[in-house]
Design an enzyme around this catalytic site. Structure first.
Site, PDB file in Angstrom:
ATOM      1  CB  SER A  69       1.787  18.913 -26.303  1.00  0.00           C
ATOM      2  OG  SER A  69       3.189  18.680 -26.468  1.00  0.00           O
ATOM      3  CE  LYS A 119      -0.366   6.730 -28.237  1.00  0.00           C
ATOM      4  NZ  LYS A 119      -1.424   5.740 -28.460  1.00  0.00           N
TER       5      LYS A 119
END
Length: 282
Positions: free
Chosen positions: A130, A70
């Protein structure tokens, strides 16, 4: 389900570290039901730059992007739309005549599910992770109205930066502290959201809990973004304990529906989305 492929068929695809059939079945189901000349195929890669170049060169219409890509695709797209640029995370690429547009539909899916399940915004929240998915989750949590939020991440640099960006707290882990301890202890979190690959089928931690057992027992709401399997170890335990659960299957259905619209320009009905979601997990 059969697809009549021809020279005019538009290809959509996904890139994932651990490809599944969920997105493939979801999109192809709707293409057939709506009579659209599209086909969808899942891929993985060790060469992100080449994969994205292939999307551009071959005229592939759209690409869903999953963990761990991503953030890695950002350097290779042309236009970052607000949903992606605001959180530096991409889960959707749309090819407009060779110009690659990047979006993030995970953010909206998470925000919608928190609202639809009437999760009390006064509750304390722990978000595990994260990476790119965690960025979408933390942004959605903030924008939904939650203020007491802790990012739980082993990567101090990434975890603390993500927490600081939204004025939240970072912890490296929750440990095994007993409920009722000092503020910030494991038992203080009423909403748990896993935005890591822990519990995902095929991974080294597929049988692991993404939060300590005591944290799950103390929580009111447990949300796992992992969609394969839907019943991760975290969701299984939370269900057995009678918690409110939100699954990755719900996330993938909502975000995939928005991807479908971006790729095709057609918005399926809620009933069609529900049928496609059920078919994708059958």
């Amino acid at each position: 389900m059969t697809v009549d492929l021809n020279k005019d068929t538009l290809l959509c695809m996904s890139l994932s570290g651990r490809p599944s059939n969920i997105g493939t079945r979801f999109h192809n189901y709707l293409y057939e039901e709506l009579g659209l000349n599209f086909v969808y195929k899942a891929f993985t890669t060790d060469d992100v730059p080449a994969a994205i170049a292939g999307i551009r060169a071959l005229g592939i219409r759209g690409c869903g992007v999953s963990m761990p890509f991503k953030e890695r695709v950002i350097a290779h797209v042309d236009v970052m739309h607000d949903s992606a640029s605001a959180i530096d995370s991409v889960n959707t690429i749309v090819n407009e005549a060779g110009v690659l547009h990047a979006y993030n539909t995970d953010y909206q899916a998470v925000a919608n599910l928190l609202r639809e399940n009437n999760v009390d915004t006064s509750l304390s929240v722990a978000v595990a992770g994260s990476g790119g998915m965690a960025k979408a989750v933390v942004a959605a949590v903030r924008d939904t109205g939650f203020t007491d939020v802790t990012v739980v991440a082993r990567n101090k640099a990434a975890g603390s930066a993500l927490a600081d960006q939204y004025g939240f707290t970072w912890k490296s882990d929750l440990g095994e502290m007993s409920p009722g301890g000092a503020s910030g202890a494991t038992g203080d979190f009423r909403v748990l959201i896993n935005a890591t690959p822990i519990g995902m089928a095929g991974g080294v931690e597929s049988d692991s809990l993404s939060f300590p057992d005591v944290a799950v027992r103390s929580a009111e709401v447990v949300f796992d973004v992992v969609a394969m399997p839907v019943n991760t170890p975290l969701i299984t335990l939370a269900t057995e304990l009678g918690k409110t659960v939100i699954t990755g299957g719900s996330v993938i259905a909502l975000q995939a529906a928005e991807q479908f619209v971006l790729y095709t320009g057609v918005r399926p009905t809620p009933e069609q989305i529900q049928r496609a979601s059920e078919y994708s997990r059958a």
